[in-house]
Design a protein around this motif. Sequence first.
Motif, PDB file in Angstrom:
ATOM      1  N   VAL A 296      -7.261   2.621  -6.617  1.00 29.09           N
ATOM      2  CA  VAL A 296      -6.482   3.855  -6.728  1.00 29.09           C
ATOM      3  C   VAL A 296      -7.369   5.006  -6.279  1.00 29.09           C
ATOM      4  O   VAL A 296      -8.429   5.256  -6.861  1.00 29.09           O
ATOM      5  N   LEU A 297      -6.950   5.691  -5.233  1.00 34.41           N
ATOM      6  CA  LEU A 297      -7.640   6.883  -4.751  1.00 34.41           C
ATOM      7  C   LEU A 297      -6.702   8.056  -4.985  1.00 34.41           C
ATOM      8  O   LEU A 297      -5.626   8.145  -4.370  1.00 34.41           O
ATOM      9  N   GLU A 298      -7.073   8.931  -5.894  1.00 35.54           N
ATOM     10  CA  GLU A 298      -6.195  10.043  -6.245  1.00 35.54           C
ATOM     11  C   GLU A 298      -6.232  11.134  -5.177  1.00 35.54           C
ATOM     12  O   GLU A 298      -6.972  11.048  -4.194  1.00 35.54           O
ATOM     13  N   ASP A 299      -5.413  12.165  -5.376  1.00 35.47           N
ATOM     14  CA  ASP A 299      -5.224  13.207  -4.372  1.00 35.47           C
ATOM     15  C   ASP A 299      -6.553  13.773  -3.874  1.00 35.47           C
ATOM     16  O   ASP A 299      -7.499  13.976  -4.652  1.00 35.47           O
ATOM     17  N   PHE A 300      -6.596  14.039  -2.566  1.00 34.03           N
ATOM     18  CA  PHE A 300      -7.697  14.764  -1.916  1.00 34.03           C
ATOM     19  C   PHE A 300      -9.027  14.007  -1.922  1.00 34.03           C
ATOM     20  O   PHE A 300     -10.075  14.608  -1.699  1.00 34.03           O
TER      21      PHE A 300
ATOM     22  N   VAL B 138       0.857  -1.182   0.000  1.00 28.80           N
ATOM     23  CA  VAL B 138       0.000   0.000   0.000  1.00 28.80           C
ATOM     24  C   VAL B 138       0.896   1.236   0.000  1.00 28.80           C
ATOM     25  O   VAL B 138       1.800   1.349   0.820  1.00 28.80           O
ATOM     26  N   THR B 139       0.671   2.151  -0.937  1.00 32.12           N
ATOM     27  CA  THR B 139       1.422   3.396  -0.968  1.00 32.12           C
ATOM     28  C   THR B 139       0.508   4.549  -0.594  1.00 32.12           C
ATOM     29  O   THR B 139      -0.651   4.604  -0.992  1.00 32.12           O
ATOM     30  N   LEU B 140       1.064   5.476   0.181  1.00 32.52           N
ATOM     31  CA  LEU B 140       0.317   6.635   0.641  1.00 32.52           C
ATOM     32  C   LEU B 140       1.116   7.892   0.349  1.00 32.52           C
ATOM     33  O   LEU B 140       2.331   7.940   0.590  1.00 32.52           O
ATOM     34  N   GLY B 141       0.442   8.911  -0.141  1.00 34.19           N
ATOM     35  CA  GLY B 141       1.079  10.197  -0.336  1.00 34.19           C
ATOM     36  C   GLY B 141       1.136  10.999   0.950  1.00 34.19           C
ATOM     37  O   GLY B 141       0.550  10.623   1.972  1.00 34.19           O
ATOM     38  N   GLU B 142       1.827  12.125   0.877  1.00 38.76           N
ATOM     39  CA  GLU B 142       1.935  12.974   2.060  1.00 38.76           C
ATOM     40  C   GLU B 142       0.548  13.453   2.497  1.00 38.76           C
ATOM     41  O   GLU B 142      -0.374  13.600   1.703  1.00 38.76           O
ATOM     42  N   GLY B 143       0.421  13.669   3.789  1.00 36.07           N
ATOM     43  CA  GLY B 143      -0.785  14.268   4.318  1.00 36.07           C
ATOM     44  C   GLY B 143      -1.988  13.358   4.446  1.00 36.07           C
ATOM     45  O   GLY B 143      -3.058  13.816   4.849  1.00 36.07           O
ATOM     46  N   CYS B 144      -1.862  12.077   4.119  1.00 39.85           N
ATOM     47  CA  CYS B 144      -3.000  11.171   4.279  1.00 39.85           C
ATOM     48  C   CYS B 144      -3.346  11.014   5.754  1.00 39.85           C
ATOM     49  O   CYS B 144      -2.473  11.022   6.625  1.00 39.85           O
TER      50      CYS B 144
ATOM     51  N   SER C 297      -3.127   2.208  -3.989  1.00 35.06           N
ATOM     52  CA  SER C 297      -2.431   3.488  -4.086  1.00 35.06           C
ATOM     53  C   SER C 297      -3.336   4.614  -3.607  1.00 35.06           C
ATOM     54  O   SER C 297      -4.421   4.817  -4.154  1.00 35.06           O
ATOM     55  N   LEU C 298      -2.885   5.323  -2.595  1.00 35.68           N
ATOM     56  CA  LEU C 298      -3.568   6.511  -2.113  1.00 35.68           C
ATOM     57  C   LEU C 298      -2.697   7.721  -2.420  1.00 35.68           C
ATOM     58  O   LEU C 298      -1.500   7.734  -2.092  1.00 35.68           O
TER      59      LEU C 298
END
Length: 225
Positions: A158-162, A121-127, A140-141
């Motif tokens: 896949v959940l894109e930004d925000f 599972v990958t997460l972007g900043e601020g999740c 992928s978040l």
Amino acid sequence: MTTLFFSDYEAGETGAPLVIFGAGGLGREVLLLLRQLNARHPTWEVRGFYDDQPPATPTVAGLPYLGTAADLNATAEPLAVAVAVGNSAGRAAVVGRLTSSKLTFPALVHPQSEPDADQRVTLGEGCIIQQGCLLTCDISLGRFVLLNLGCTVGHDAVLEDFCSLMPHANVSGAVRLGIGCYLGTNATVIQGVAVGEGSTVGAGAVVVRDLQAGVTAVGVPARAL
């Protein structure tokens, strides 16, 4: 994609300084999450709250109100920031205003919900991932994704930004949610469906076919208004 988890910070005796942007109900819930993380591994010194709309009292859940986005941008010291704004567009707008190079945005994941390496599972900043969420594998978040209490996310989603999932929303396998999608409480998106950028799925709705960008869909099965 760079992901900063709470465990990536080297805490001193009082922890790494962190502030919450958003002095409403979600902000208080994020404060609870931070305290639960600190109970497992002391990491954060939570300084208080920022919000462009000052609260009615000088303190929120016992911590001080510290100012607006402009005040936060003026910080002279490095600060971690949790952006506790439930609305997808509102959260994106806040992040766009927080421009200081002193600010970082860690991913905050409740200990019960944190995926392990085998789940990929990958997460972007601020999740922000709250208690009771279940993520399976190969997910992928993007940046600043919010999973509120008890959400589920299936394989290859896949959940894109925000993107924002309210309590007990369910995303099945191979679903794609475009930038800024919002799923209300108990909303469900079935296997393989795509929801376009900026769309809203109402509480309790069940999405069984692709949705275009920018629509609001309600009902079972969900239909665009």
